[in-house]
Write a protein that holds these residues in place. Structure first.
Motif, PDB file in Angstrom:
ATOM      1  N   ALA A  74      48.964  59.043  67.651  1.00 23.09           N
ATOM      2  CA  ALA A  74      49.291  60.357  66.301  1.00 23.09           C
ATOM      3  C   ALA A  74      48.603  60.045  65.085  1.00 23.09           C
ATOM      4  CB  ALA A  74      50.322  60.893  66.294  1.00 23.09           C
ATOM      5  N   ALA A  75      49.377  58.935  64.785  1.00 29.18           N
ATOM      6  CA  ALA A  75      48.493  58.199  63.348  1.00 29.18           C
ATOM      7  C   ALA A  75      46.388  58.050  63.352  1.00 29.18           C
ATOM      8  CB  ALA A  75      49.289  57.237  62.789  1.00 29.18           C
ATOM      9  N   LEU A  76      46.730  57.507  64.554  1.00 23.06           N
ATOM     10  CA  LEU A  76      45.608  57.110  63.787  1.00 23.06           C
ATOM     11  C   LEU A  76      44.444  58.567  63.927  1.00 23.06           C
ATOM     12  CD1 LEU A  76      43.732  54.058  63.950  1.00 23.06           C
ATOM     13  CD2 LEU A  76      43.988  53.705  66.650  1.00 23.06           C
ATOM     14  N   THR A  77      45.043  58.800  65.326  1.00 19.39           N
ATOM     15  CA  THR A  77      43.413  60.338  65.305  1.00 19.39           C
ATOM     16  C   THR A  77      44.015  61.638  64.097  1.00 19.39           C
ATOM     17  OG1 THR A  77      44.337  60.556  67.461  1.00 19.39           O
ATOM     18  CG2 THR A  77      43.457  62.010  66.702  1.00 19.39           C
ATOM     19  N   ILE A  92      49.716  46.977  72.532  1.00 17.38           N
ATOM     20  CA  ILE A  92      49.191  46.292  71.142  1.00 17.38           C
ATOM     21  C   ILE A  92      48.590  47.135  70.314  1.00 17.38           C
ATOM     22  CG2 ILE A  92      47.983  46.043  73.114  1.00 17.38           C
ATOM     23  CD1 ILE A  92      45.974  48.262  73.362  1.00 17.38           C
ATOM     24  N   HIS A  93      49.074  48.317  69.865  1.00 21.55           N
ATOM     25  CA  HIS A  93      49.352  49.362  68.607  1.00 21.55           C
ATOM     26  C   HIS A  93      49.159  48.254  66.663  1.00 21.55           C
ATOM     27  CE1 HIS A  93      53.454  49.404  69.478  1.00 21.55           C
ATOM     28  NE2 HIS A  93      53.576  49.605  68.136  1.00 21.55           N
ATOM     29  N   LEU A  94      50.308  46.802  67.376  1.00 23.02           N
ATOM     30  CA  LEU A  94      50.895  45.963  66.736  1.00 23.02           C
ATOM     31  C   LEU A  94      49.616  44.744  65.933  1.00 23.02           C
ATOM     32  CD1 LEU A  94      54.427  46.250  66.311  1.00 23.02           C
ATOM     33  CD2 LEU A  94      52.725  47.392  64.728  1.00 23.02           C
ATOM     34  N   ASP A  95      48.623  45.150  67.107  1.00 25.51           N
ATOM     35  CA  ASP A  95      47.286  43.638  66.906  1.00 25.51           C
ATOM     36  C   ASP A  95      46.230  44.013  65.510  1.00 25.51           C
ATOM     37  OD1 ASP A  95      45.529  41.826  67.318  1.00 25.51           O
ATOM     38  OD2 ASP A  95      45.926  41.749  69.612  1.00 25.51           O
ATOM     39  N   PRO A  96      46.522  43.557  64.901  1.00 25.56           N
ATOM     40  CA  PRO A  96      45.361  43.714  63.618  1.00 25.56           C
ATOM     41  C   PRO A  96      43.915  43.360  63.808  1.00 25.56           C
ATOM     42  CG  PRO A  96      47.399  42.427  62.654  1.00 25.56           C
ATOM     43  CD  PRO A  96      47.279  42.276  64.154  1.00 25.56           C
ATOM     44  N   ASP A  97      43.698  42.508  64.711  1.00 24.57           N
ATOM     45  CA  ASP A  97      42.614  42.743  65.617  1.00 24.57           C
ATOM     46  C   ASP A  97      41.821  43.904  66.608  1.00 24.57           C
ATOM     47  OD1 ASP A  97      41.933  40.569  63.413  1.00 24.57           O
ATOM     48  OD2 ASP A  97      42.705  39.092  65.120  1.00 24.57           O
ATOM     49  N   ALA A  98      42.959  43.734  67.126  1.00 29.43           N
ATOM     50  CA  ALA A  98      42.270  44.919  68.309  1.00 29.43           C
ATOM     51  C   ALA A  98      42.512  46.184  67.843  1.00 29.43           C
ATOM     52  CB  ALA A  98      43.685  44.939  69.297  1.00 29.43           C
ATOM     53  N   VAL A  99      43.947  47.106  66.463  1.00 28.51           N
ATOM     54  CA  VAL A  99      43.468  48.554  66.514  1.00 28.51           C
ATOM     55  C   VAL A  99      42.110  48.830  65.832  1.00 28.51           C
ATOM     56  CG1 VAL A  99      44.114  50.087  64.547  1.00 28.51           C
ATOM     57  CG2 VAL A  99      46.096  48.077  65.895  1.00 28.51           C
ATOM     58  N   PRO A 100      41.551  47.792  65.121  1.00 30.09           N
ATOM     59  CA  PRO A 100      40.159  48.348  64.802  1.00 30.09           C
ATOM     60  C   PRO A 100      39.029  49.090  65.815  1.00 30.09           C
ATOM     61  CG  PRO A 100      40.634  46.556  63.549  1.00 30.09           C
ATOM     62  CD  PRO A 100      41.507  46.852  64.292  1.00 30.09           C
ATOM     63  N   VAL A 101      39.459  47.836  67.028  1.00 34.57           N
ATOM     64  CA  VAL A 101      38.580  48.275  68.658  1.00 34.57           C
ATOM     65  C   VAL A 101      38.952  49.534  69.327  1.00 34.57           C
ATOM     66  CG1 VAL A 101      37.422  47.717  70.351  1.00 34.57           C
ATOM     67  CG2 VAL A 101      38.314  46.261  68.723  1.00 34.57           C
ATOM     68  N   ILE A 102      39.967  49.932  69.440  1.00 36.47           N
ATOM     69  CA  ILE A 102      41.033  50.690  69.698  1.00 36.47           C
ATOM     70  C   ILE A 102      40.177  51.947  68.856  1.00 36.47           C
ATOM     71  CG2 ILE A 102      43.114  52.341  70.049  1.00 36.47           C
ATOM     72  CD1 ILE A 102      43.704  48.758  70.667  1.00 36.47           C
ATOM     73  N   VAL A 122      54.956  53.699  64.173  1.00 36.12           N
ATOM     74  CA  VAL A 122      54.907  54.573  63.280  1.00 36.12           C
ATOM     75  C   VAL A 122      55.223  55.624  63.065  1.00 36.12           C
ATOM     76  CG1 VAL A 122      53.690  56.464  61.748  1.00 36.12           C
ATOM     77  CG2 VAL A 122      52.618  54.080  63.131  1.00 36.12           C
ATOM     78  N   THR A 123      56.267  56.090  61.404  1.00 35.62           N
ATOM     79  CA  THR A 123      57.476  57.224  61.485  1.00 35.62           C
ATOM     80  C   THR A 123      56.814  57.999  61.247  1.00 35.62           C
ATOM     81  OG1 THR A 123      57.942  56.486  59.833  1.00 35.62           O
ATOM     82  CG2 THR A 123      58.937  55.691  61.271  1.00 35.62           C
ATOM     83  N   ASP A 124      57.983  58.577  60.531  1.00 34.04           N
ATOM     84  CA  ASP A 124      57.087  60.266  58.938  1.00 34.04           C
ATOM     85  C   ASP A 124      57.979  59.444  58.142  1.00 34.04           C
ATOM     86  OD1 ASP A 124      59.913  60.900  59.690  1.00 34.04           O
ATOM     87  OD2 ASP A 124      59.409  62.766  60.088  1.00 34.04           O
ATOM     88  N   GLU A 125      58.115  58.534  57.462  1.00 35.12           N
ATOM     89  CA  GLU A 125      58.535  57.783  56.874  1.00 35.12           C
ATOM     90  C   GLU A 125      57.572  57.278  55.554  1.00 35.12           C
ATOM     91  OE1 GLU A 125      62.018  55.323  57.805  1.00 35.12           O
ATOM     92  OE2 GLU A 125      63.068  57.576  58.788  1.00 35.12           O
ATOM     93  N   ALA A 126      58.019  57.705  54.379  1.00 35.89           N
ATOM     94  CA  ALA A 126      57.001  56.686  53.388  1.00 35.89           C
ATOM     95  C   ALA A 126      56.930  55.450  53.534  1.00 35.89           C
ATOM     96  CB  ALA A 126      56.489  57.069  51.948  1.00 35.89           C
ATOM     97  N   GLY A 127      56.107  54.503  53.269  1.00 39.44           N
ATOM     98  CA  GLY A 127      55.735  52.955  53.853  1.00 39.44           C
ATOM     99  C   GLY A 127      55.388  52.657  55.068  1.00 39.44           C
ATOM    100  N   THR A 128      56.060  53.397  56.735  1.00 41.45           N
ATOM    101  CA  THR A 128      55.720  53.398  57.563  1.00 41.45           C
ATOM    102  C   THR A 128      54.787  54.578  58.437  1.00 41.45           C
ATOM    103  OG1 THR A 128      58.093  54.064  58.087  1.00 41.45           O
ATOM    104  CG2 THR A 128      57.639  51.317  58.106  1.00 41.45           C
ATOM    105  N   ASP A 129      54.249  55.075  57.522  1.00 45.59           N
ATOM    106  CA  ASP A 129      53.940  56.206  58.199  1.00 45.59           C
ATOM    107  C   ASP A 129      52.345  56.083  58.207  1.00 45.59           C
ATOM    108  OD1 ASP A 129      53.194  56.008  55.419  1.00 45.59           O
ATOM    109  OD2 ASP A 129      52.948  58.164  55.304  1.00 45.59           O
ATOM    110  N   THR A 130      52.128  54.926  58.816  1.00 47.44           N
ATOM    111  CA  THR A 130      50.227  54.606  58.982  1.00 47.44           C
ATOM    112  C   THR A 130      50.513  53.322  60.074  1.00 47.44           C
ATOM    113  OG1 THR A 130      49.374  53.497  57.359  1.00 47.44           O
ATOM    114  CG2 THR A 130      49.433  55.988  57.157  1.00 47.44           C
ATOM    115  N   LEU A 131      49.700  53.503  60.523  1.00 48.56           N
ATOM    116  CA  LEU A 131      49.504  51.839  61.178  1.00 48.56           C
ATOM    117  C   LEU A 131      49.739  50.555  60.020  1.00 48.56           C
ATOM    118  CD1 LEU A 131      47.501  52.359  64.699  1.00 48.56           C
ATOM    119  CD2 LEU A 131      49.600  51.531  64.560  1.00 48.56           C
ATOM    120  N   ALA A 132      48.476  50.717  59.533  1.00 49.63           N
ATOM    121  CA  ALA A 132      48.522  49.985  58.452  1.00 49.63           C
ATOM    122  C   ALA A 132      49.576  49.649  57.810  1.00 49.63           C
ATOM    123  CB  ALA A 132      47.684  50.187  57.508  1.00 49.63           C
TER     124      ALA A 132
END
Length: 318
Positions: free
Chosen positions: A46-49, A149-159, A287-297
């Motif tokens: 959802a965050a990536l979308t 796989i959502h916590l793989d820094p190299d895989a997320v850009p491919v997804i 990802v949560t809806d809290e500041a600091g963890t509201d995006t994958l990065a």
């Protein structure tokens, strides 16, 4: 004069009729342009979308406080999936306990295995730890490989690239804007990844205790060894016997922390930590809806910073 008067009256009558008619014609296209509807099985997608198509109406099936393996196929989720233009899920059997039922009950002709309206992230990148032969004796093992796989820094850009392409196919009118947002997202991701890479230099060679394989991809990318697992088998809750075995395992002495996802019961981690004076690092698994963890990065940065702090604390105590 009579002719002029008749013409004037006719025009006034026509104008009274045209005004609401034109209003309807003007508004009708806008009313027909419904917001793109996207169904996300997990908050990370959802965050990536949202980063690629911020105007999308999003329905998220799970939260950071839930185990994504086990949720109920609620009527509200069935209705949302039925009305969705696109569904984005992890795949690799992560949602095997509930997504097939949801797909069947929603009966959305586009959102089905192999259909244009269903994107499974695990099918776009190579997975770690695949298994050719799986049975219940192995625990909750995914034959396709680890689905987190959502916590793989190299895989997320491919997804993200595959997701952008699918969004463009489903919403061609937004294709150009989606491409522009993808390019900007990649710039920001690469900058963040470089920062994690610098922090990883200090973490390389360290070890942690985990519960389940939720953080496997990130730990491997950081060079951190998941030396011990609180679960005796994947998906099985920590048993007293297994915890006592871990307490006597020599590998525990070198661990910098016990890493637990927020949705997991932290009591087994606390029990083990008390016996070895270890830090328990509880972080969101997604990802949560809290500041600091509201995006994958932001989430990955939060976890990396927590590991660095745990390492510094442990080093000061030893």
């Amino acid at each position: 004069m009579i002719t002029d008067r008749r013409c004037s009256m006719t025009w006034r009558s026509l104008r009274r009729w045209l005004t609401p008619a034109l209003l309807v014609l003007t508004i009708a296209p806008a009313l027909g342009q419904a917001r793109p509807a996207v169904f996300a099985c997990e908050p990370e997608w959802a965050a990536l979308t949202r980063a690629l198509l911020p105007e999308a109406h999003l329905t998220v099936a799970t939260t950071a406080w839930q185990d994504p393996h086990y949720i109920e196929a609620r009527p509200s989720l069935i209705a949302a999936l039925r009305d969705a233009d696109l569904a984005v899920c992890s795949g690799a059997s992560l949602e095997a306990g509930w997504l097939p039922s949801l797909l069947r009950k929603a009966a959305n002709p586009d959102i089905r295995p192999g259909g244009p309206g269903l994107l499974l992230a695990a099918e776009t990148v190579p997975l770690h730890q695949p298994h050719q032969h799986v049975d219940r004796s192995l625990g909750d093992v995914h034959p396709e490989g680890n689905p987190h796989i959502h916590l793989d820094p190299d895989a997320v850009p491919v997804i993200a690239g595959h997701l952008a392409q699918r969004l463009q196919q489903r919403f061609p009118g937004e294709a150009k804007a989606i491409q522009q947002r993808l390019l900007q997202w990649r710039v920001n991701w690469n900058l963040a990844r470089e920062g994690w890479r610098q922090q990883a230099a200090a973490l390389a060679g360290q070890s942690v205790v985990v519960q389940h394989g939720s953080f496997h991809y990130l730990l491997r990318w950081l060079g951190v060894d998941a030396a011990l697992d609180l679960e005796p088998k994947p998906g099985l809750p920590p048993s007293t016997t297994h915890l006592h075995q871990l307490a006597n395992d020599p590998a525990l002495e070198n661990a910098l922390a016990i890493l637990v996802a927020r949705h997991q019961d932290r009591r087994p981690a606390d029990w083990l930590a008390d016996r070895q004076q270890l830090a328990v690092l509880v972080v969101p698994g997604t990802v949560t809806d809290e500041a600091g963890t509201d995006t994958l990065a932001a989430l990955i940065g939060h976890i990396v910073e927590g590991l660095v702090e745990a390492m510094e604390t442990t080093a000061g105590e030893r």
